[in-house]
Scaffold this active site. Structure first.
Site, PDB file in Angstrom:
ATOM      1  N   ASP A  13      -2.818  -5.010  -5.593  1.00 41.16           N
ATOM      2  CA  ASP A  13      -2.083  -5.470  -4.411  1.00 41.16           C
ATOM      3  C   ASP A  13      -2.024  -4.427  -3.300  1.00 41.16           C
ATOM      4  O   ASP A  13      -1.069  -4.380  -2.520  1.00 41.16           O
ATOM      5  CB  ASP A  13      -0.655  -5.904  -4.788  1.00 41.16           C
ATOM      6  N   GLU A  14      -3.052  -3.611  -3.195  1.00 45.27           N
ATOM      7  CA  GLU A  14      -3.076  -2.559  -2.168  1.00 45.27           C
ATOM      8  C   GLU A  14      -3.422  -3.107  -0.786  1.00 45.27           C
ATOM      9  O   GLU A  14      -3.292  -2.398   0.217  1.00 45.27           O
ATOM     10  CB  GLU A  14      -4.104  -1.476  -2.549  1.00 45.27           C
ATOM     11  N   LYS A  16      -6.449  -5.274  -0.583  1.00 42.00           N
ATOM     12  CA  LYS A  16      -7.910  -5.389  -0.650  1.00 42.00           C
ATOM     13  C   LYS A  16      -8.413  -6.594   0.149  1.00 42.00           C
ATOM     14  O   LYS A  16      -9.372  -6.495   0.902  1.00 42.00           O
ATOM     15  CB  LYS A  16      -8.363  -5.518  -2.124  1.00 42.00           C
ATOM     16  N   GLY A  40      -4.804 -11.888  -6.623  1.00 45.62           N
ATOM     17  CA  GLY A  40      -4.285 -12.659  -5.482  1.00 45.62           C
ATOM     18  C   GLY A  40      -4.549 -11.819  -4.251  1.00 45.62           C
ATOM     19  O   GLY A  40      -3.881 -10.814  -4.030  1.00 45.62           O
ATOM     20  N   HIS A  41      -5.590 -12.165  -3.500  1.00 46.53           N
ATOM     21  CA  HIS A  41      -5.992 -11.364  -2.350  1.00 46.53           C
ATOM     22  C   HIS A  41      -5.620 -12.096  -1.061  1.00 46.53           C
ATOM     23  O   HIS A  41      -6.176 -13.152  -0.763  1.00 46.53           O
ATOM     24  CB  HIS A  41      -7.501 -11.081  -2.391  1.00 46.53           C
ATOM     25  N   THR A 129      -0.430 -12.111 -16.099  1.00 49.44           N
ATOM     26  CA  THR A 129      -0.281 -13.204 -15.132  1.00 49.44           C
ATOM     27  C   THR A 129      -0.418 -14.565 -15.833  1.00 49.44           C
ATOM     28  O   THR A 129      -0.257 -15.601 -15.205  1.00 49.44           O
ATOM     29  CB  THR A 129      -1.363 -13.111 -14.033  1.00 49.44           C
ATOM     30  N   GLN A 222      -7.542  -6.170  -8.963  1.00 47.21           N
ATOM     31  CA  GLN A 222      -6.562  -5.299  -9.626  1.00 47.21           C
ATOM     32  C   GLN A 222      -6.672  -3.882  -9.019  1.00 47.21           C
ATOM     33  O   GLN A 222      -7.032  -3.745  -7.863  1.00 47.21           O
ATOM     34  CB  GLN A 222      -6.752  -5.272 -11.142  1.00 47.21           C
ATOM     35  N   THR A 237      -5.183  -4.600 -17.376  1.00 43.49           N
ATOM     36  CA  THR A 237      -5.911  -5.858 -17.444  1.00 43.49           C
ATOM     37  C   THR A 237      -7.096  -5.659 -18.397  1.00 43.49           C
ATOM     38  O   THR A 237      -7.215  -4.600 -19.021  1.00 43.49           O
ATOM     39  CB  THR A 237      -6.324  -6.337 -16.034  1.00 43.49           C
ATOM     40  N   SER A 297       1.284 -12.149  -5.230  1.00 42.71           N
ATOM     41  CA  SER A 297       0.526 -13.199  -4.546  1.00 42.71           C
ATOM     42  C   SER A 297       0.090 -14.281  -5.529  1.00 42.71           C
ATOM     43  O   SER A 297      -0.218 -15.401  -5.122  1.00 42.71           O
ATOM     44  CB  SER A 297      -0.727 -12.613  -3.895  1.00 42.71           C
ATOM     45  N   LYS A 329      -0.079  -0.653   4.796  1.00 41.82           N
ATOM     46  CA  LYS A 329       1.376  -0.852   4.765  1.00 41.82           C
ATOM     47  C   LYS A 329       2.187   0.347   5.261  1.00 41.82           C
ATOM     48  O   LYS A 329       3.347   0.518   4.869  1.00 41.82           O
ATOM     49  CB  LYS A 329       1.827  -1.301   3.370  1.00 41.82           C
ATOM     50  N   SER A 330       1.561   1.191   6.117  1.00 42.47           N
ATOM     51  CA  SER A 330       2.318   2.324   6.668  1.00 42.47           C
ATOM     52  C   SER A 330       3.443   1.799   7.564  1.00 42.47           C
ATOM     53  O   SER A 330       4.468   2.451   7.722  1.00 42.47           O
ATOM     54  CB  SER A 330       1.404   3.269   7.425  1.00 42.47           C
ATOM     55  N   VAL A 409      -1.701  -1.447   9.763  1.00 46.39           N
ATOM     56  CA  VAL A 409      -0.328  -1.425  10.289  1.00 46.39           C
ATOM     57  C   VAL A 409       0.309  -2.820  10.303  1.00 46.39           C
ATOM     58  O   VAL A 409       1.299  -3.052  10.987  1.00 46.39           O
ATOM     59  CB  VAL A 409      -0.282  -0.785  11.700  1.00 46.39           C
TER      60      VAL A 409
HETATM   61  P1  GDP Z   1      -4.615  -7.383  -2.713  1.00 47.38           P
HETATM   62  O1  GDP Z   1      -4.402  -8.011  -4.044  1.00 47.38           O
HETATM   63  O2  GDP Z   1      -4.998  -5.947  -2.817  1.00 47.38           O
HETATM   64  O3  GDP Z   1      -5.558  -8.153  -1.833  1.00 47.38           O
HETATM   65  O4  GDP Z   1      -3.193  -7.394  -1.990  1.00 47.38           O
HETATM   66  P2  GDP Z   1      -2.173  -8.637  -1.929  1.00 47.38           P
HETATM   67  O5  GDP Z   1      -2.693  -9.625  -0.979  1.00 47.38           O
HETATM   68  O6  GDP Z   1      -1.794  -9.096  -3.285  1.00 47.38           O
HETATM   69  O7  GDP Z   1      -0.867  -7.907  -1.386  1.00 47.38           O
HETATM   70  C1  GDP Z   1      -0.863  -7.218  -0.163  1.00 47.38           C
HETATM   71  C2  GDP Z   1       0.197  -7.860   0.732  1.00 47.38           C
HETATM   72  O8  GDP Z   1       0.440  -7.019   1.841  1.00 47.38           O
HETATM   73  C3  GDP Z   1      -0.250  -9.180   1.322  1.00 47.38           C
HETATM   74  O9  GDP Z   1       0.867  -9.995   1.519  1.00 47.38           O
HETATM   75  C4  GDP Z   1      -0.868  -8.769   2.666  1.00 47.38           C
HETATM   76  O10 GDP Z   1      -0.815  -9.824   3.609  1.00 47.38           O
HETATM   77  C5  GDP Z   1       0.030  -7.644   3.064  1.00 47.38           C
HETATM   78  N1  GDP Z   1      -0.574  -6.556   3.838  1.00 47.38           N
HETATM   79  C6  GDP Z   1      -1.819  -6.014   3.735  1.00 47.38           C
HETATM   80  N2  GDP Z   1      -1.932  -4.935   4.533  1.00 47.38           N
HETATM   81  C7  GDP Z   1      -0.730  -4.795   5.153  1.00 47.38           C
HETATM   82  C8  GDP Z   1      -0.221  -3.834   6.088  1.00 47.38           C
HETATM   83  O11 GDP Z   1      -0.862  -2.874   6.490  1.00 47.38           O
HETATM   84  N3  GDP Z   1       1.085  -4.021   6.489  1.00 47.38           N
HETATM   85  C9  GDP Z   1       1.854  -5.055   6.040  1.00 47.38           C
HETATM   86  N4  GDP Z   1       3.100  -5.132   6.491  1.00 47.38           N
HETATM   87  N5  GDP Z   1       1.389  -5.960   5.167  1.00 47.38           N
HETATM   88  C10 GDP Z   1       0.116  -5.814   4.721  1.00 47.38           C
HETATM   89  P1  IMO Z   2      -4.952  -8.041  -7.389  1.00 48.89           P
HETATM   90  O1  IMO Z   2      -6.448  -8.219  -7.426  1.00 48.89           O
HETATM   91  C1  IMO Z   2      -1.359  -6.683  -9.442  1.00 48.89           C
HETATM   92  C2  IMO Z   2      -1.320  -7.035 -13.807  1.00 48.89           C
HETATM   93  C3  IMO Z   2      -0.344  -8.018 -14.419  1.00 48.89           C
HETATM   94  C4  IMO Z   2      -0.087  -7.342 -15.754  1.00 48.89           C
HETATM   95  C5  IMO Z   2      -1.443  -6.762 -16.111  1.00 48.89           C
HETATM   96  C6  IMO Z   2      -2.286  -7.638 -17.031  1.00 48.89           C
HETATM   97  O2  IMO Z   2      -4.242  -9.071  -6.614  1.00 48.89           O
HETATM   98  O3  IMO Z   2      -4.601  -6.648  -6.998  1.00 48.89           O
HETATM   99  P2  IMO Z   2      -3.605  -9.933 -16.759  1.00 48.89           P
HETATM  100  O4  IMO Z   2      -3.200 -11.242 -16.186  1.00 48.89           O
HETATM  101  O5  IMO Z   2      -4.777  -9.308 -16.095  1.00 48.89           O
HETATM  102  O6  IMO Z   2      -3.763  -9.971 -18.247  1.00 48.89           O
HETATM  103  O7  IMO Z   2      -2.336  -8.963 -16.507  1.00 48.89           O
HETATM  104  O8  IMO Z   2      -2.130  -6.581 -14.882  1.00 48.89           O
HETATM  105  N1  IMO Z   2      -2.229  -7.617 -12.781  1.00 48.89           N
HETATM  106  C7  IMO Z   2      -2.116  -7.398 -11.468  1.00 48.89           C
HETATM  107  N2  IMO Z   2      -1.176  -6.726 -10.770  1.00 48.89           N
HETATM  108  N3  IMO Z   2      -2.419  -7.227  -8.805  1.00 48.89           N
HETATM  109  C8  IMO Z   2      -3.373  -7.871  -9.491  1.00 48.89           C
HETATM  110  O9  IMO Z   2      -4.518  -8.307  -8.929  1.00 48.89           O
HETATM  111  C9  IMO Z   2      -3.228  -8.026 -10.890  1.00 48.89           C
HETATM  112  N4  IMO Z   2      -3.952  -8.624 -11.853  1.00 48.89           N
HETATM  113  C10 IMO Z   2      -3.331  -8.368 -13.018  1.00 48.89           C
HETATM  114  O10 IMO Z   2       0.813  -8.123 -13.642  1.00 48.89           O
HETATM  115  O11 IMO Z   2       0.798  -6.261 -15.574  1.00 48.89           O
HETATM  116 MG    MG Z   3      -2.925  -9.078  -5.049  1.00 45.34          MG
END
Ligand code: GDP
Ligand code: IMO
Ligand code: MG
Length: 419
Positions: A13-14, A16, A40-41, A129, A222, A237, A297, A329-330, A409
């Site tokens: 959830d960085e 990506k 969840g991207h 998940t 992940q 995972t 997500s 997310k700075s 940002v």
């Molecule tokens: P991913 O799994 O790495 O693609 O990340 P996720 O989508 O699960 O979670 C990142 C969350 O932060 C999402 O809701 C994005 O819309 C949001 N996001 C991404 N970059 C930024 C940022 O620089 N600032 C803020 N406020 N939100 C961001």
């Molecule tokens: P994205 O791509 C954050 C975590 C789950 C659990 C562990 C194992 O959006 O960054 P799994 O369902 O793979 O057996 O779960 O990994 N996990 C994630 N956490 N972002 C994800 O994907 C994740 N995919 C799995 O919460 O701790």
């Molecule tokens: Mg995610």
């Protein structure tokens, strides 16, 4: 060197999805190499937010080829739902997306087994998940999986029934009630949807196109700290989320890899169980969750929040060979008068810089830095960022030895600063 990789350096959830979408114009092909619907991207443009689980984050760029590689595990039911909610018509998506015949299928039995295993673990749950990831990869490695290419064979239903029988016999050992029909109907509809797409040996397509000069971006799912080998096992995972995973998950040689973009949040989050040394179980943690909308997500679960962990970041940089850092997310940390960064750990009272293999508890040692007060979401040039944020970035660069070349940002595609 026309293959770059973008992957997460923390616990997922960085950001990506947002960044892959933002840099897709510089590539011809965007490919997922591991994971599955546990991902969840999110990405945002024109005030609409999209959340992708299986489909690469380049899908909204009409002229790009998106590939779901052999290393991904695919749940057809999730795939169908995602295709139907994306926006562009199926006929158009069929043009943009190609699927590896070697990718393994997540079957209804896998989803039920995932839930049964977690249920049986009581208070030592992984926090999966529950998308069937672990059982699907288990079958793959045990050489008893079912692969996407097989959906085209005449005896597919028979093959499916053999696998189902195996799963049901394992389930007999668990005190767990389930509704198979609930999953099966959607799953078989998903199979029909998958059949509309090009199912090929994507490794040939990838190597052919990249040898002709086409550029490929491999999109990780992940994060490094969830990698099955290098993460906080067993709270991980079931795939290799690291850069090496792109080679096995797409069929590319390490010699072809150019840049490895390592993406990290300005702070840390984790969803699910497992160690998290800098976790804040206090008002600051709650504030980060609220300001950053830190809810999963995929599952909607609240994410655990904490300060940036540099020993973990350096470890991830080392394992992946990161060439450029991207910080997201700075903006969420704007308004904090002081921010903390963990620079080392204490283990049994002694300084420790390594990530313990056995998840033994460590205590973070912090350096405090001045925060940045102003709203930065409208800034588009690096030089215009608040001085204290630039100092925060410089501190990270000095500690890691890797340049931060992108700062995000905000969630929107446009809210991105390249240096
Ligand atoms: P991913 O799994 O790495 O693609 O990340 P996720 O989508 O699960 O979670 C990142 C969350 O932060 C999402 O809701 C994005 O819309 C949001 N996001 C991404 N970059 C930024 C940022 O620089 N600032 C803020 N406020 N939100 C961001
Ligand atoms: P994205 O791509 C954050 C975590 C789950 C659990 C562990 C194992 O959006 O960054 P799994 O369902 O793979 O057996 O779960 O990994 N996990 C994630 N956490 N972002 C994800 O994907 C994740 N995919 C799995 O919460 O701790
Ligand atoms: Mg995610």
């Amino acid at each position: 060197m026309n293959i770059d990789i973008l992957l997460g350096l923390q616990w997922g959830d960085e950001g990506k999805g947002k960044i892959v979408d933002a840099i897709s114009p510089g590539y011809d092909i965007i490919a997922r190499f591991q994971g599955g619907p546990n991902a969840g991207h999110s990405l945002e443009f024109n005030n609409v937010k999209h959340v992708l689980h299986l489909i690469p984050s380049g899908i909204f760029h009409a002229e790009k080829i998106n590939i779901i590689g052999n290393g991904v595990v695919i749940d057809p039911a999730v795939f169908k739902k995602e295709i139907e909610t994306l926006g562009p018509p199926v006929t158009e998506l069929v043009r943009r997306l190609v699927i590896s015949a070697r990718a393994n299928l997540i079957m209804p039995g896998h989803r039920i087994l995932d839930a049964a295993y977690e249920h049986s673990k009581g208070c030592s749950k992984i926090g999966s998940t529950l998308k069937g990831i672990g059982p699907a990869y288990t079958d793959k490695v045990a050489r008893s999986g079912l692969r996407v290419g097989e959906i085209l064979s005449d005896n597919f239903r028979e093959l499916y029934d053999v696998h189902l029988k195996n799963h049901l016999s394992i389930l007999k050992n668990y005190d767990f009630t389930y509704n198979l029909e609930e999953y099966e109907a959607g799953w078989f509809e998903g199979i029909e949807m998958l059949k509309k797409f090009r199912i090929i040996n994507t490794e040939y397509l990838i190597n052919d196109l990249t040898s002709k000069g086409k550029k490929l971006l491999a999109e990780g799912a992940q994060g490094t700290m969830l990698d099955v080998d290098f993460g906080s096992y067993p709270f991980v995972t079931s795939s290799n989320t690291i850069s090496a995973g792109a080679c096995t998950g797409l069929g590319i040689s390490p010699k072809k890899i150019g840049d490895i973009f390592g993406i990290f949040k300005a702070y840390c989050t984790r969803v699910g169980s497992g160690p998290f040394p800098t976790e804040l179980n206090d008002d600051t943690g709650t504030l980060l969750r609220d300001l950053g909308h830190e809810f999963g997500s995929t599952t909607g679960r609240p994410r655990r929040c904490g300060w940036l962990d540099l020993p973990a970041l350096k470890y991830a940089i080392m394992i992946n060979g990161v060439t450029q850092l991207f910080m997201t997310k700075s903006d969420v940390m704007s308004g904090f008068s002081k921010v903390k960064v963990c620079t080392s750990y204490l283990s049994s009272g002694k300084e420790c810089l390594e990530i313990p293999f056995d998840n033994s508890p460590v205590e973070p040692v912090y350096t405090e830095l001045p925060g940045w007060e102003s709203d930065i979401s409208g800034i588009r040039e690096f030089t215009r960022l608040p001085e204290n944020l630039k100092s925060y970035i410089k501190f990270i660069e000095d500690q890691t030895g890797v340049p931060v070349t992108m700062v995000s940002v905000g969630a929107d595609r446009e809210e991105t600063i390249f240096r």
